[in-house]
Design a protein around this motif. Structure first.
Motif, PDB file in Angstrom:
ATOM      1  N   UNK A  45      11.178  -9.070  -5.725  1.00 31.98           N
ATOM      2  CA  UNK A  45      10.868  -7.833  -5.010  1.00 31.98           C
ATOM      3  C   UNK A  45       9.553  -8.013  -4.261  1.00 31.98           C
ATOM      4  N   UNK A  46       9.532  -7.575  -3.023  1.00 34.32           N
ATOM      5  CA  UNK A  46       8.388  -7.776  -2.138  1.00 34.32           C
ATOM      6  C   UNK A  46       7.851  -6.432  -1.662  1.00 34.32           C
ATOM      7  N   UNK A  47       6.549  -6.259  -1.720  1.00 33.31           N
ATOM      8  CA  UNK A  47       5.945  -5.052  -1.186  1.00 33.31           C
ATOM      9  C   UNK A  47       5.978  -5.077   0.326  1.00 33.31           C
ATOM     10  N   UNK A  48       6.348  -3.963   0.923  1.00 30.49           N
ATOM     11  CA  UNK A  48       6.449  -3.871   2.378  1.00 30.49           C
ATOM     12  C   UNK A  48       5.308  -3.040   2.960  1.00 30.49           C
ATOM     13  N   UNK A  49       5.130  -1.841   2.427  1.00 32.32           N
ATOM     14  CA  UNK A  49       4.084  -0.950   2.935  1.00 32.32           C
ATOM     15  C   UNK A  49       3.783   0.109   1.889  1.00 32.32           C
ATOM     16  N   UNK A  50       2.552   0.583   1.900  1.00 30.41           N
ATOM     17  CA  UNK A  50       2.173   1.674   1.003  1.00 30.41           C
ATOM     18  C   UNK A  50       1.234   2.621   1.738  1.00 30.41           C
ATOM     19  N   UNK A  51       1.204   3.867   1.262  1.00 36.38           N
ATOM     20  CA  UNK A  51       0.366   4.887   1.888  1.00 36.38           C
ATOM     21  C   UNK A  51      -0.215   5.766   0.796  1.00 36.38           C
ATOM     22  N   UNK A  52      -1.504   6.022   0.896  1.00 36.53           N
ATOM     23  CA  UNK A  52      -2.204   6.778  -0.140  1.00 36.53           C
ATOM     24  C   UNK A  52      -1.826   8.257  -0.089  1.00 36.53           C
ATOM     25  N   UNK A  53      -2.328   9.002  -1.057  1.00 38.85           N
ATOM     26  CA  UNK A  53      -1.920  10.399  -1.211  1.00 38.85           C
ATOM     27  C   UNK A  53      -2.113  11.228   0.055  1.00 38.85           C
ATOM     28  N   UNK A  54      -3.239  11.051   0.723  1.00 35.92           N
ATOM     29  CA  UNK A  54      -3.508  11.813   1.936  1.00 35.92           C
ATOM     30  C   UNK A  54      -3.190  11.030   3.200  1.00 35.92           C
ATOM     31  N   UNK A  55      -2.695   9.830   3.028  1.00 36.23           N
ATOM     32  CA  UNK A  55      -2.301   9.021   4.177  1.00 36.23           C
ATOM     33  C   UNK A  55      -3.407   8.216   4.811  1.00 36.23           C
ATOM     34  N   UNK A  56      -4.585   8.218   4.201  1.00 40.74           N
ATOM     35  CA  UNK A  56      -5.699   7.549   4.838  1.00 40.74           C
ATOM     36  C   UNK A  56      -5.787   6.052   4.596  1.00 40.74           C
ATOM     37  N   UNK A 101      -1.784   9.332  -8.136  1.00 38.39           N
ATOM     38  CA  UNK A 101      -3.152   9.060  -7.751  1.00 38.39           C
ATOM     39  C   UNK A 101      -3.309   7.885  -6.804  1.00 38.39           C
ATOM     40  N   UNK A 102      -4.559   7.637  -6.455  1.00 39.79           N
ATOM     41  CA  UNK A 102      -4.938   6.513  -5.604  1.00 39.79           C
ATOM     42  C   UNK A 102      -5.884   5.626  -6.401  1.00 39.79           C
ATOM     43  N   UNK A 103      -5.457   4.480  -6.781  1.00 38.27           N
ATOM     44  CA  UNK A 103      -6.340   3.549  -7.479  1.00 38.27           C
ATOM     45  C   UNK A 103      -6.077   2.115  -7.056  1.00 38.27           C
ATOM     46  N   UNK A 104      -5.699   1.986  -5.784  1.00 32.82           N
ATOM     47  CA  UNK A 104      -5.506   0.640  -5.269  1.00 32.82           C
ATOM     48  C   UNK A 104      -4.180   0.018  -5.635  1.00 32.82           C
ATOM     49  N   UNK A 105      -3.153   0.827  -5.734  1.00 30.82           N
ATOM     50  CA  UNK A 105      -1.853   0.260  -6.076  1.00 30.82           C
ATOM     51  C   UNK A 105      -1.392  -0.744  -5.028  1.00 30.82           C
ATOM     52  N   UNK A 106      -1.717  -0.441  -3.760  1.00 29.43           N
ATOM     53  CA  UNK A 106      -1.354  -1.333  -2.642  1.00 29.43           C
ATOM     54  C   UNK A 106       0.109  -1.733  -2.747  1.00 29.43           C
ATOM     55  N   UNK A 107       0.368  -3.045  -2.746  1.00 33.26           N
ATOM     56  CA  UNK A 107       1.745  -3.543  -2.738  1.00 33.26           C
ATOM     57  C   UNK A 107       2.085  -4.272  -4.039  1.00 33.26           C
ATOM     58  N   UNK A 108       1.488  -3.829  -5.124  1.00 33.91           N
ATOM     59  CA  UNK A 108       1.748  -4.426  -6.426  1.00 33.91           C
ATOM     60  C   UNK A 108       2.818  -3.619  -7.144  1.00 33.91           C
ATOM     61  N   UNK A 109       3.985  -4.175  -7.276  1.00 31.87           N
ATOM     62  CA  UNK A 109       5.126  -3.436  -7.829  1.00 31.87           C
ATOM     63  C   UNK A 109       4.858  -2.920  -9.235  1.00 31.87           C
TER      64      UNK A 109
END
Length: 125
Positions: A45-56, A101-109
């Protein structure tokens, strides 16, 4: 519990475009980071894109930068993945994922606890 349902997959020719949608329910979506992952047969599984809670804060995999665009509409409890200039190597099952939440999940499954069932994208050459 958060439920995620993807839609918008299909068959498209190389160079074409598709927009995937993910509908969230069960929790307030404005407190979750949302992401798209994909998995092709025989591959991880490959991360494609992620977006934080407020989109920033947005992350893209190098393989899709400049071609894909992730967005979210918290009022509609949805996230979208606009995919342009599609290539055969983009063929995969695409999954929507979420985590609180937002804690740097980024593209880590492993950092995402909620997953949809996926939608198939097939790009023909």
């Amino acid at each position: 519990q958060l439920q995620l349902v993807e839609s918008g997959g299909g068959l498209v020719q190389a160079g074409g475009s598709l927009t995937l949608s993910c509908a969230a329910s069960g929790l307030r979506v404005d407190v979750v980071t949302l992401a798209w992952f994909r998995q092709a047969p025989g591959k991880e599984r490959e991360g494609v894109a992620s977006i934080s809670t407020a989109g920033g804060i947005i992350y893209y995999a190098d393989s899709v930068k400049g071609r894909f665009n992730i967005s979210r509409d918290n009022s509609k409890k949805r996230t979208f993945l606009q995919m342009n200039s599609l290539k055969p190597e983009d063929t995969a099952r695409y999954y929507c994922a979420a985590d609180l939440g937002d804690y740097g999940q980024a593209l880590v499954a492993a950092k995402y606890h909620f997953w949809g069932q996926g939608t198939q994208v097939t790009v023909s050459s």
